[in-house]
Design an enzyme around this catalytic site. Structure first.
Site, mmCIF file in Angstrom:
data_model
loop_
_atom_site.group_PDB
_atom_site.id
_atom_site.type_symbol
_atom_site.label_atom_id
_atom_site.label_comp_id
_atom_site.label_asym_id
_atom_site.label_seq_id
_atom_site.Cartn_x
_atom_site.Cartn_y
_atom_site.Cartn_z
ATOM 1 N N ASN A 159 0.837 -1.209 0.000
ATOM 2 C CA ASN A 159 0.000 0.000 0.000
ATOM 3 C C ASN A 159 0.870 1.256 0.000
ATOM 4 O OD1 ASN A 159 -3.049 -0.492 0.170
ATOM 5 N ND2 ASN A 159 -2.237 -2.013 1.603
ATOM 6 N N MET A 211 1.152 -3.085 12.379
ATOM 7 C CA MET A 211 0.562 -4.170 13.170
ATOM 8 C C MET A 211 0.716 -3.941 14.672
ATOM 9 S SD MET A 211 -0.745 -5.913 10.818
ATOM 10 C CE MET A 211 -1.200 -7.488 11.540
ATOM 11 N N ARG A 212 0.279 -2.774 15.120
ATOM 12 C CA ARG A 212 0.320 -2.465 16.549
ATOM 13 C C ARG A 212 -1.008 -1.868 16.953
ATOM 14 N NH1 ARG A 212 4.233 -3.152 20.106
ATOM 15 N NH2 ARG A 212 3.611 -1.215 21.122
ATOM 16 N N ASP A 260 -10.324 -0.685 14.971
ATOM 17 C CA ASP A 260 -11.060 -0.909 13.716
ATOM 18 C C ASP A 260 -12.508 -0.432 13.789
ATOM 19 O OD1 ASP A 260 -8.785 -2.096 12.635
ATOM 20 O OD2 ASP A 260 -9.393 -4.121 13.177
ATOM 21 N N ARG A 270 3.696 -0.401 26.265
ATOM 22 C CA ARG A 270 2.996 0.194 25.125
ATOM 23 C C ARG A 270 2.901 1.714 25.248
ATOM 24 N NH1 ARG A 270 0.082 -2.276 21.327
ATOM 25 N NH2 ARG A 270 0.086 -4.262 22.426
ATOM 26 N N GLU A 330 -7.436 -2.640 -2.305
ATOM 27 C CA GLU A 330 -6.818 -1.694 -1.357
ATOM 28 C C GLU A 330 -5.968 -0.676 -2.118
ATOM 29 O OE1 GLU A 330 -4.699 -3.505 1.921
ATOM 30 O OE2 GLU A 330 -6.187 -5.081 2.104
ATOM 31 N N HIS A 337 -8.284 -1.522 6.250
ATOM 32 C CA HIS A 337 -8.535 -2.812 6.891
ATOM 33 C C HIS A 337 -9.147 -3.766 5.855
ATOM 34 C CE1 HIS A 337 -9.387 -5.551 10.187
ATOM 35 N NE2 HIS A 337 -10.563 -5.761 9.621
ATOM 36 N N LEU A 386 -2.842 0.799 19.002
ATOM 37 C CA LEU A 386 -2.404 2.113 19.465
ATOM 38 C C LEU A 386 -3.161 2.516 20.732
ATOM 39 C CD1 LEU A 386 -2.350 3.825 15.972
ATOM 40 C CD2 LEU A 386 -0.365 3.070 17.291
#
Ligand code: GRF
Length: 212
Positions: free
Chosen positions: A14, A88-89, A143, A63, A172, A107, A91
């Site tokens: 992307n 891939m975290r 999400d 975190r 995408e 997504h 937040l």
């Protein structure tokens, strides 16, 4: 030219599309950030002379401290837009709240269906007729931010999770530059956790591009 920071963790296809379509969408990528040093997307950035930085989560005890450092790094670029492209975290709300209305994610499902992982297998298992991808504003809940746009396709009898993943990935690559262009042209806003395009509130699914 407005500028954006792109966050990745992996292949960065992307990101590649956003690099290739920069003249069309009109946003300069001022920095690419990866939490993983081996993310292939970092090579893509280098090949195009785009600044990149690795901020490894392994260098931070928790975190919250990682996200504080991440927020600082993003802010150092004063970006108009923050683009999550396979980052891939999860937040923290403290980070997300600093970029409300200026942070978007892509997504691989037709949200609100299938937040989280394994979206293609889940759509197949459920016997869905359609599947696709969603670009949405990021809010603290995972999400769950208001949809901006979706691209959808019809699931074929011959599809498996792998073929679906590849077909959705193609969508995408069409969808993300389009949404970035709207933002660059000042057509897109988030107000009261709702997406607005051209001064009109969008429907819950966002603007739908149907490829079925
Ligand atoms: C995409 O499937 C995107 O929807 C998800 O992570 C993947 C990133 O792919 N959030 P790539 O690294 O851009 O190829």
């Amino acid at each position: 030219m407005p500028n954006m920071v792109v966050l990745i963790s992996g292949s960065g296809s992307n990101l590649q599309r956003l690099i290739d379509t920069q003249d069309e969408h009109g946003m300069k990528i001022s920095l690419v950030i990866s939490n993983r040093a081996d993310a292939y997307g970092l090579q893509r950035a280098k090949q195009h002379g785009i600044n990149s930085k690795v901020l490894s989560h392994k260098d931070y005890s928790d975190r919250s401290t990682y996200d504080q450092a991440l927020a600082q790094l993003i802010k150092s670029e004063q970006p108009d837009l923050v683009v999550l492209a396979g980052f891939m975290r999860i937040l923290t709300p403290e980070l997300v709240n600093q970029f409300l209305g200026r942070m978007i994610n892509i997504h691989p499902s037709l949200l609100p269906k299938y937040p989280g992982l394994n979206t293609h297998a889940r759509a197949l298992e459920a016997g869905d007729e359609h599947h696709g991808c969603t670009v949405h504003f990021v809010i603290p809940k995972l999400d769950a931010g208001p949809n901006i746009a979706q691209a959808r396709l019809r699931i074929l009898a011959s599809d498996n999770a792998n073929s679906l993943q590849q077909r959705v990935h193609q969508l995408e690559h069409q969808l993300y530059p389009q949404v970035v262009a709207w933002f660059a042209q000042d057509k897109l806003q988030m107000n009261a956790e709702q997406s607005w395009l051209d001064g009109q509130p969008l429907k819950p699914q966002g603007r739908v591009f149907d490829y079925s």
